[in-house]
Design an enzyme around this catalytic site. Structure first.
Site, short mmCIF file in Angstrom:
data_model
loop_
_atom_site.label_atom_id
_atom_site.label_comp_id
_atom_site.label_asym_id
_atom_site.label_seq_id
_atom_site.Cartn_x
_atom_site.Cartn_y
_atom_site.Cartn_z
N GLN A 83 4.68 4.85 5.87
CA GLN A 83 3.67 5.55 6.66
C GLN A 83 3.26 6.90 6.09
O GLN A 83 2.31 7.51 6.59
CB GLN A 83 4.17 5.74 8.10
CG GLN A 83 4.17 4.47 8.92
CD GLN A 83 2.80 3.85 9.05
OE1 GLN A 83 1.77 4.54 9.01
NE2 GLN A 83 2.75 2.53 9.19
N SER A 117 4.17 0.60 0.61
CA SER A 117 3.25 -0.54 0.67
C SER A 117 1.84 -0.06 0.43
O SER A 117 1.34 0.82 1.13
CB SER A 117 3.37 -1.21 2.04
OG SER A 117 2.63 -2.40 2.08
N CYS A 163 4.10 -5.15 14.09
CA CYS A 163 4.73 -6.32 13.48
C CYS A 163 5.27 -7.29 14.52
O CYS A 163 5.62 -8.41 14.19
CB CYS A 163 5.87 -5.88 12.56
SG CYS A 163 5.30 -4.90 11.17
#
Length: 377
Positions: free
Chosen positions: A178, A195, A321
């Site tokens: 994040q 990511s 998620c």
């Protein structure tokens, strides 16, 4: 449609799009081969690796690319535990870690390891003293701590955790999903995961960085690619696009994140003023700049999400998620806050002030209507 779900995925950065289209033509070949097209693909791959490494404060030979951030976490957690089996089998995790960390911890436990979960306060911050106690236990092999929580934005005490880990010789895995590309990378990590689609790169590119000197052994069958840490053919065009997006995001970060943080502050301040019985969740100051979460009493979060979607706002409810499972968020449960009627607003690059104002104008009426339909207004 106003897109307010950047914590799930950031829209593709224009520079990433340009890099991807160019690299599809220039970087399609197998970078492990020796002919001309392959050598060019290899050169482009290593150039991207160097750029990502520099941005994350790592060496190029410490960085490997994975097919996702989730796989980077799984490899980072289980590979480090596998490499340190002689040191012990005790794993320390924070209670509000991403599900990828917790799922890896569950597998480790099923295979005979032990897991200690460190609790958090009402703002969602891990208890640094309790974390230090946990890593001091005999047999501690690895500790995991995210840089910022993915649901409520609270920054975690990485510096304190890193100091405790260093004192007791325990590697620290930091999940920076994040904050990478938005904020400075915390120091003191032994393993770092991130990511690309969180910073405006394409989906399908994760980053696993393992510091020199950290014992690591992949639990998967060995492959000669990616420093023998990650099996499979590298997606060179997507990796190049990820590097381009990271470079561009960092160039814009200081100005853009300050702007988004001011908009988030407005939401944090105005929602409780406009809507009765609302709890704004997470630390108001020590937080990621783009995330704000609040819970509305007597409101079903999925119903509110649907109404906001109809009104032209893309937001998330609960964990991005696990929202489809209809289970309460493990993050909110660990914090001890309201787990239903939960909305997470996470602002992407370029989010418009006018859209935030429109969101604040629309929200009170939608909440009132849902409560009225439920007979509690």
């Amino acid at each position: 449609m106003a897109y307010f779900d950047a914590a799930s995925t950031e829209p593709l950065h224009p520079q990433a799009r340009d890099a991807l289209l160019t690299a599809i033509d220039a970087g399609w070949a197998d970078p492990a081969r020796l002919y001309g097209q392959a050598r060019r693909a290899h050169l482009l791959l290593e150039q991207a690796r160097g750029e990502v490494a520099e941005a994350l404060g790592a060496r190029s030979d410490e960085v490997s690319f994975t097919p996702s951030g989730t796989q980077a976490v799984h490899l980072g957690v289980l590979g480090t535990l596998h490499g340190r089996r002689r040191a012990g089998r005790h794993l320390v995790v924070g209670a509000v870690e991403h599900s990828s960390v917790l799922h890896a911890a569950e597998l480790h436990e099923r295979e005979g390891g032990t897991v200690e979960t460190v609790g958090v306060n009402l703002q969602g911050r891990v208890d640094a003293a309790a974390f230090a106690e946990a890593v001091a236990r005999p047999g501690a092999a690895l500790a995991c701590l995210q840089s910022a929580n993915h649901e409520v934005g609270t920054l975690q005490p990485v510096a304190e955790a890193a100091a405790a880990c260093r004192e007791h010789g325990v590697p620290l895995l930091v999940d920076a999903a994040q904050t990478a590309g938005r904020m400075p990378v915390p120091e003191g990590w032994s393993v770092l995961t991130a990511s690309a689609h969180k910073w405006g790169g394409p989906a399908g590119v994760g980053v696993l960085a393992v510091r020199k000197g950290t014992r690591f052994r992949s639990f998967l069958p060995e492959d000669e690619r990616e420093r023998r840490r990650v099996p499979g053919f590298e997606n060179v065009p997507a990796i190049l696009a990820a590097a381009a997006a990271l470079r561009a995001s960092l160039a814009e970060a200081a100005e853009e994140q300050a702007r988004l943080s001011a908009l988030v502050d407005r939401v944090r301040r105005r929602v409780p003023e406009l809507v009765p019985d609302v709890e704004v969740i997470g630390d108001p100051r020590e937080r990621a700049p783009h995330i704000v979460t609040f819970s509305c009493l007597y409101v079903d979060g999925e119903a509110l999400l649907t109404e906001l979607d109809k009104a032209g706002f893309a937001v998330s409810s609960g964990s991005s998620c696990t929202a489809s499972t209809l289970r309460p968020s493990h993050v909110l449960e660990a914090m001890g806050v309201l787990t239903h009627g939960n909305i997470r607003v996470s602002l992407p690059r370029g989010a418009a002030e006018a859209d935030v104002d429109r969101f604040l104008a629309v929200l009170p009426g939608l909440v009132h209507r849902i409560r009225q339909d439920a007979g509690v207004a």
